[in-house]
Motif scaffolding. Sequence first.
Motif, mmCIF file in Angstrom:
data_model
loop_
_atom_site.group_PDB
_atom_site.id
_atom_site.type_symbol
_atom_site.label_atom_id
_atom_site.label_comp_id
_atom_site.label_asym_id
_atom_site.label_seq_id
_atom_site.Cartn_x
_atom_site.Cartn_y
_atom_site.Cartn_z
ATOM 1 N N SER B 64 0.837 -1.209 0.000
ATOM 2 C CA SER B 64 0.000 0.000 0.000
ATOM 3 C C SER B 64 0.867 1.251 0.000
ATOM 4 O O SER B 64 0.562 2.231 -0.691
ATOM 5 N N GLN B 96 -7.279 0.737 -0.201
ATOM 6 C CA GLN B 96 -7.619 -0.524 0.456
ATOM 7 C C GLN B 96 -8.908 -0.377 1.265
ATOM 8 O O GLN B 96 -9.746 -1.267 1.262
ATOM 9 N N ASP B 171 -5.783 -1.183 -4.839
ATOM 10 C CA ASP B 171 -5.306 -1.819 -3.612
ATOM 11 C C ASP B 171 -6.377 -2.781 -3.101
ATOM 12 O O ASP B 171 -7.341 -2.373 -2.450
ATOM 13 N N GLU B 172 -6.210 -4.037 -3.407
ATOM 14 C CA GLU B 172 -7.150 -5.094 -3.009
ATOM 15 C C GLU B 172 -8.593 -4.750 -3.368
ATOM 16 O O GLU B 172 -9.452 -4.609 -2.490
HETATM 17 MG MG LIG Z 1 -2.107 -2.838 2.065
#
Ligand SMILES: [Mg+2]
Lengths: 231, 259
Positions: B64, B96, B171-172
Motif C-alpha cells: 500500500s 484498500q 489496492d485489493e
Molecule cells: Mg495494504
Amino acid sequence: MVETLAESVARLASLDREVVAIAWLSLRVSLTAVLVGALAGIPLGALVAVVRFPGRQALVGLLNASMGLPPVIVGLVIYLLLSRSGPLGPLGLLFTPAAMVAAQSVLVTPLIAALTRQIVADAEAHLGDQLRSLRLPPWRRAGLLVFDVRFSLVTAILAAFGRAISEIGAVLVVGGNIDGFTRTMTTAISLETQKGDLALALALGLVLIGLVLLVNAAATILRAYAVRAYG
Amino acid sequence: MSAAIPPNPSLPPNPSLPPNPSLPLRLDGLVYRAGPKTIIDGLDATIAAPGITALIGPNGAGKSVTLRLIDGLLRPDAGTVRIGEGAPVRRAFLFQRPALLRASAARNVALALAPLGLERRERAARTRAALARVGLLDRADDPATRFSGGEQQRLALARALVGEPQLLLLDEPTASLDPAATERIEAVVAEIARGGTKVILVSHNLGQVARLADDVVVLARGRAVEHGPMAQVVFQPKTAQARAYLKGELPWTAYAAAS
Ligand SMILES: [Mg+2]
Ligand SMILES: Nc1ncnc2c1ncn2[C@@H]1O[C@H](COP(=O)(O)OP(=O)(O)OP(=O)(O)O)[C@@H](O)[C@H]1O
C-alpha cells in the motif's frame, strides 16, 4: 422566593413588552455574531486543517487557546477600537447593537474555527488521501470536508451560540446596557438583580434558558432530519 | 529480473492498444521511512509492459505504501518514481479502505470528474456509465455511507474508473466482495486493461493474480524480491521469500528461514 417565582411567571405569561424586546435584541445580536463567526471561522478552521504551511502548529495552538478568550477582555479591545479616540471611532458604533455584534463575533470566531479545525482534521485523516489523490485543490478539499462533517459542525455552531448568548462582559463593555437600546438578557439580569427586582431578573433568566433550549432543540431536530436523509 | 516481459497469452492481442503515457513506470532505489522504521527499503522495479502488473507480498510488506509513493501521496526519503516520460498522466487510486463522502453514490463518483472540467450532462452520463459498470446504477441516489462493505468497494471502484485513468492503482479491489461481484469486478478490470489503461493491482487472491496479471512483482520487507511474467513468478518462484508467500507460510517464519 415562591412569591418571586410566581410573579416571574405572571410577567412571563403577560409577555411583558420589555422582556420581549430585551430577548429579541439578545437573540438578534448573538445569532448575527454566530453567523459572522461561522462565515469566518468555518473556512478558516477548514483551511488550517487541510493546508500544510510553516507555523501551522503554532496557529492551531493559538486558535485552541483563543477559545477561552475572556469576554470582558474582548469587549475592552473592541471598546478601545470603537471609542471616540480609537481608530474606528469615527464610525460612531460604540454603545450600539452593532458594537455588541462585533465583540461577540470576535469572541465566537476562534471558537468556531478551532472546533471546525478539529472536526475537519478528523475527517481529513479518513478522506484526505482520497481527495488529494483526486488532485483537488486545497480550497476544494476543505469545502468537501466541511460538507462531509456538516452535521458535526452544528454542534460547534451551538457551542458558539451558547457562549454568545450567555456572556455578559463583552456586551456590557461595548454596549453599555442602555435601556431599550443595548440592554440584553444577561446585562438586564445583572442589573435587575442589583436593583432588587428579583422577579424580573428571574423572568429574564427563565426566558434566557428557554431561548437556549429552543435554539438547541431546533438545531437538533434539523440535524436529525438531515442525518436521516444523508447519514 | 524485470527486463523483458513476454505478452500474456491470456489476453487477446490488441494491435490498437494505444501507447500508454505512464510507461515505463520506474521505481529506482525507493526508500520510505516512518519514524525509526524503514518501510520501503531500496525498492527497484521497472514496469515497462502494458496490461496488469500484480504487486503481491505478505501483510506489512509495503504494498500500500508503494502505491501511495507511485501516486505521489507520499514523498520518498530517497530514490525516485518516474512515470513515463514525465508527461501528465491521468491516474486513479482505489484505496484498500474505501473513503466515501456523506453524499449520494452518484455524487461520490462524479467527484472524480471535477478536475476534468466537463459539462454537467457529460459528467452525469459518465457517472451513470461507471455506476452501471460495477452494478450500482439502481443505487445512484442512495447515501454512499449506508452501503455495505462490498458495495462501498464497488462504488469506490466506479469512482476510480470514471475519469478513464491511464494509470490505475488498485489496492485489493475485491477484498470484501462476494464471489459473483468478484468475478464481475475482475472482468471490469481486465476490460479496462485491454482498453489501454496500465493497472497496478495489489491482491492477496492468488487465483485472481493468476487470472488477471501479466507480470508480478513480489514485495517482501519493502523490497522487490522478484519480478517476472505471471506464470513464472506464481508457479516457479525463484526466491525463498516469494516461495514462502505463495505457499502460504507465515511471513515471520519465512523471514527467519530466509535470513
Ligand atoms: Mg495494504
Ligand atoms: N504512516 C506510517 N507510520 C508508521 N508505519 C507505517 C505507516 N504507513 C505504513 N506503515 C507500516 O509500513 C508497513 C507496510 O505497510 P503497508 O500498508 O504498505 O503494508 P501492505 O503490504 O499493504 O500490507 P497489507 O497486505 O496488510 O495491506 C506496515 O508495517 C505498516 O505498519
